[in-house]
Design an enzyme around this catalytic site. Structure first.
Site, PDB file in Angstrom:
ATOM      1  N   MET A   1     -10.654   6.473   7.977  1.00 37.57           N
ATOM      2  CA  MET A   1     -10.908   7.026   6.634  1.00 37.57           C
ATOM      3  C   MET A   1     -12.108   7.946   6.630  1.00 37.57           C
ATOM      4  O   MET A   1     -12.911   7.947   5.699  1.00 37.57           O
ATOM      5  CB  MET A   1     -11.098   5.884   5.620  1.00 37.57           C
TER       6      MET A   1
ATOM      7  N   ASP B   1       0.835  -1.185   0.000  1.00 40.16           N
ATOM      8  CA  ASP B   1       0.000   0.000   0.000  1.00 40.16           C
ATOM      9  C   ASP B   1       0.882   1.250   0.000  1.00 40.16           C
ATOM     10  O   ASP B   1       2.096   1.180   0.199  1.00 40.16           O
ATOM     11  CB  ASP B   1      -0.903   0.017   1.238  1.00 40.16           C
TER      12      ASP B   1
ATOM     13  N   LYS C   1      -3.344   3.798  -3.365  1.00 44.70           N
ATOM     14  CA  LYS C   1      -4.189   4.813  -3.999  1.00 44.70           C
ATOM     15  C   LYS C   1      -3.592   6.189  -3.745  1.00 44.70           C
ATOM     16  O   LYS C   1      -3.148   6.506  -2.661  1.00 44.70           O
ATOM     17  CB  LYS C   1      -5.609   4.727  -3.445  1.00 44.70           C
TER      18      LYS C   1
END
Length: 250
Positions: free
Chosen positions: A169, A33, A55
């Site tokens: 998040m 990640d 991401k």
């Protein structure tokens, strides 16, 4: 050939499990990640290939892409290799590790899950906040503040009682989360702690209230702790803890 789904913990390399460190030390390929402390990669052999599938603004690998990559490398022929899928926190706590395990199982690829310390618990602890505390909170609920199916979260149910709510998040949607919990009955004065980059050297803790959460200036990634325990701060004066800046918006 075995694929290891490894939890990297909340950030601080010292919070890796012994098993995670051992597997990383003999890795041939690490698929990782974005939010992994660079110091963790010091454990990886120099010859190991690294693929960043994290991401980021303007680009991100889809989960299907990642699943296909894991299956492809895991089913590869040739010399035995140690393949590590390195994920922040714990692979099975909002890490989509379950989806990756499902894809590997369907393809007949051997894999092993190596649990990691979830930031949902380690982050508050690093800020001196116990997520449960006798007389204040007998339960803790961990929710994702930004994900597919966000609207399925029953914020009215979470607003009832005095249990601790830990939101991962959720920075982008903090105003919406606060509004939903207030509408469900949580008091505007409910303590809130926002922990930026938990367990990293740049960790910062912001203390505020539920009524003021939406207007707080916060940088992602951050963990939002909502409930009476968020007012606590048990930090030993002699402990070797990360530097933490405390900002009160009250």
């Amino acid at each position: 050939m075995t694929v290891y789904l490894v939890g990297a913990g909340p950030g601080d390399p010292d919070l890796l499990t012994v098993k995670a460190a051992r597997i990383l030390s003999c890795a041939d390929l690490v698929i990782h990640d974005r939010l992994i402390d660079p110091r963790i990669f010091e454990l990886v052999p120099p010859h190991a290939e690294r693929i960043d599938v994290g991401k980021r603004p303007g680009w991100s690998a889809t989960q299907n892409n990642i699943n296909e990559l894991l299956v492809t490398v895991g089913a590869g022929r040739g010399a035995e290799r140690t393949i590590v899928r390195l994920k922040g926190g714990d692979p099975f706590v909002f890490g989509r590790g379950g989806e990756e395990a499902e894809a590997l199982m369907a393809a007949g690829v051997l894999f092993e899950v190596v649990p990691g310390i979830s930031a949902a618990l380690a982050g508050p602890a690093a800020a001196g906040i116990p997520v449960t505390h006798r007389g204040l909170s007998a339960s803790v609920t961990v929710v994702a503040g930004h994900r597919e199916g966000y609207d399925d979260t029953n914020w009215d149910a979470l607003a009832v009682g005095n249990g601790t709510i830990v939101v991962l998040m959720g920075v982008e949607h903090r105003r919406r989360i606060a509004t939903a919990l207030l509408a469900g009955g949580r008091l505007p004065s409910t303590p809130v702690a926002v922990i930026e980059r938990a367990t990293w050297e740049s960790q910062r803790t912001i203390r505020t209230t539920l009524a003021q959460l939406g207007g707080v200036d916060v940088v992602s990634p951050a963990i939002i702790v909502i409930g009476d325990v968020a007012a606590l701060s048990y930090v030993g004066v002699d402990a070797q803890l990360l530097s933490t800046t405390v900002i009160s918006t009250e």
